[in-house]
Design an enzyme around this catalytic site. Sequence first.
Site, PDB file in Angstrom:
ATOM      1  N   GLU A 190     -97.829  -3.615  35.802  1.00 23.00           N
ATOM      2  CA  GLU A 190     -96.383  -3.409  35.846  1.00 23.00           C
ATOM      3  C   GLU A 190     -95.926  -2.455  34.736  1.00 23.00           C
ATOM      4  O   GLU A 190     -94.954  -2.712  34.012  1.00 23.00           O
ATOM      5  CB  GLU A 190     -95.640  -4.747  35.755  1.00 23.00           C
ATOM      6  CG  GLU A 190     -95.807  -5.599  37.003  1.00 23.00           C
ATOM      7  CD  GLU A 190     -94.902  -6.813  37.036  1.00 23.00           C
ATOM      8  OE1 GLU A 190     -94.475  -7.190  38.128  1.00 23.00           O
ATOM      9  OE2 GLU A 190     -94.614  -7.383  35.958  1.00 23.00           O
ATOM     10  N   GLU A 244     -98.335  -9.055  43.797  1.00 27.35           N
ATOM     11  CA  GLU A 244     -97.872 -10.354  43.297  1.00 27.35           C
ATOM     12  C   GLU A 244     -96.726 -10.796  44.174  1.00 27.35           C
ATOM     13  O   GLU A 244     -95.614 -10.289  44.062  1.00 27.35           O
ATOM     14  CB  GLU A 244     -97.400 -10.280  41.837  1.00 27.35           C
ATOM     15  CG  GLU A 244     -98.480 -10.153  40.803  1.00 27.35           C
ATOM     16  CD  GLU A 244     -97.927 -10.261  39.377  1.00 27.35           C
ATOM     17  OE1 GLU A 244     -96.781 -10.754  39.217  1.00 27.35           O
ATOM     18  OE2 GLU A 244     -98.627  -9.855  38.439  1.00 27.35           O
TER      19      GLU A 244
END
Length: 588
Positions: free
Chosen positions: A159, A235
């Site tokens: 991320e 995710e």
Amino acid sequence: MPALTTTSDGFLLHGEPFRIISGALHYFRVHPGLWSDRLRKARLMGLNTVETYIPWNHHQPDPDGPLVLDGFLDLPRFLRLAQDEGLHVLLRPGPFICAEWDGGGLPDWLTSDPDIRLRSSDPRFTTAVDRYLDVLLPALRPHLAAAGGPVIAVQVENEYGAYGDDSAYLKHLADAFRSRGVEELLFTCDQADSEHLAAGSLPGVLTASTFGSRVEQSLGRLREHRREGPLFCAEFWIGWFDHWGGPHHVRDAADAAADLDRLLSAGASVNLYMFHGGTNFGFTNGANHKHAYEPTVTSYDYDAALTECGDPGPKYHAFREVIARHAGAPDEPVPAPGPKLPPTDVQLDRRAALFPLADALATPVRSDDPVTMGELGQQTGYALYRTVLPSSGDGLLHFAGGVGDRAQVFVDGAPAGVLERERHDETLPVRVPHPGATLEVLVENMGGVNYGPRIGAPKGLLGPVSFNGTPLRGWDCHALPLDDLDAVKFTPADGAAVTVPGFHRGTFEVDTPADAFLSLPGWTKGQAWVNGFHLGRYWNRGPQHTLYVPAPVLRPGGNELVLLELHGTTATGAQLTDTPDLGPENTW
């Protein structure tokens, strides 16, 4: 050619169409004796893949020492077990992993240098990363798909678009994997935000996204960013983590299953975060710090498909039905809940005060002003600071810079108050009975920040201390390593109430080891060990009110429970129960 490749709209595995249906399972949060059980349950839910982060800080605690690959960190064994179960693996080595893990997985010896620009192309950072990969990847190459192993893809960073936009750094990482023999598919993942996707992506590397709802909108943003290629939610958030003092987060199983169905109906691949959360054993939990410091609890149950103790929860059954409609599911029974230890009382009838042990645990450092825990070589746990107060009377203690993260103050052995980083405390009113009274400050590291710019924030006393404006000089600063409790010499408890930090010990009998949950009514805050295994932190602040005790840490016959209780208590007992208590639920 790598085993896993991409087409204009999907994946091929060994040349055949393949959809990743994965679940996150962190080997370092699960007792190694239970890895096989959890992997089998992943396959039986219909998963064909499992995903795990790799915590750099635990695999390389010493930059000049050997790579740690045993016990909880025996990643090669975990990969072999996954392959034995017929599961593929997605590896996420970071170097930054977040994961609500202490320091986001970055080692303290690196983050303690304020001049290094973390997660950037700063040569001081990339050189450290390269040294780590030089020792990590040779151990993993036999388990990559190119060598016949289960690992079919490797993530680049984590991320990153939410943190920075240093594309040279991302390219350095991708090149570092390739130059060290990683032929497998590389991917990045970022939140379903246009700016994050743009900043965190890299040409030639698959872009994946992370989200927990608004499936069509999130997939649409991913498709806007990359016009073709597989849609992959790296995710899919099916639950959430908890902070001390907050609620226990849960998500309705039917709601999560409906969104999973939308994902799979859109042809996307998915990684459930988490399939099985596990536990932040010992001192491994992380913390968030945006407006205030918020440490994560010991349990990482995450309201996942498998509960903290590995039992199938409501989501397990709901997800299995969804996966079966889209990809089929094994024609085998759904696993039953595991056995639990019958309720067992434990009398803690032996004690040892903490402060008199300080010199035995570590040689104190003498300094004019307090030094941080990092300067003491103490990266987790506790530090004790001791000096004398030159004058008497009522006054104000001032801790310049505050504390990291929670400090208990004692004057001549009597509790005088608590300061907490989360409240931004820097001052404490105290009464000093006489000149020369002893001031002791016990500071607890509640967990390293795992996300954002405050990773590596120092712990301990963070600056000079004064009383009524007069600087306090001449400090004895004690690191308190608690990795070996052999130095603790217990004596029989005398029945009197305890008002100072200390250890409490009791024994109990077990016929057949099974999972249990440690309940501590009447105790306030501290740490717990069973047979020397560090279960982690307890705190009556909640939401969590029981600690998970994995069956493999118990043994037939006699067992030992040790508590380090930081506050006064009149309690003398504890109980092993068959039911967890993670606190009042907050559905999102």
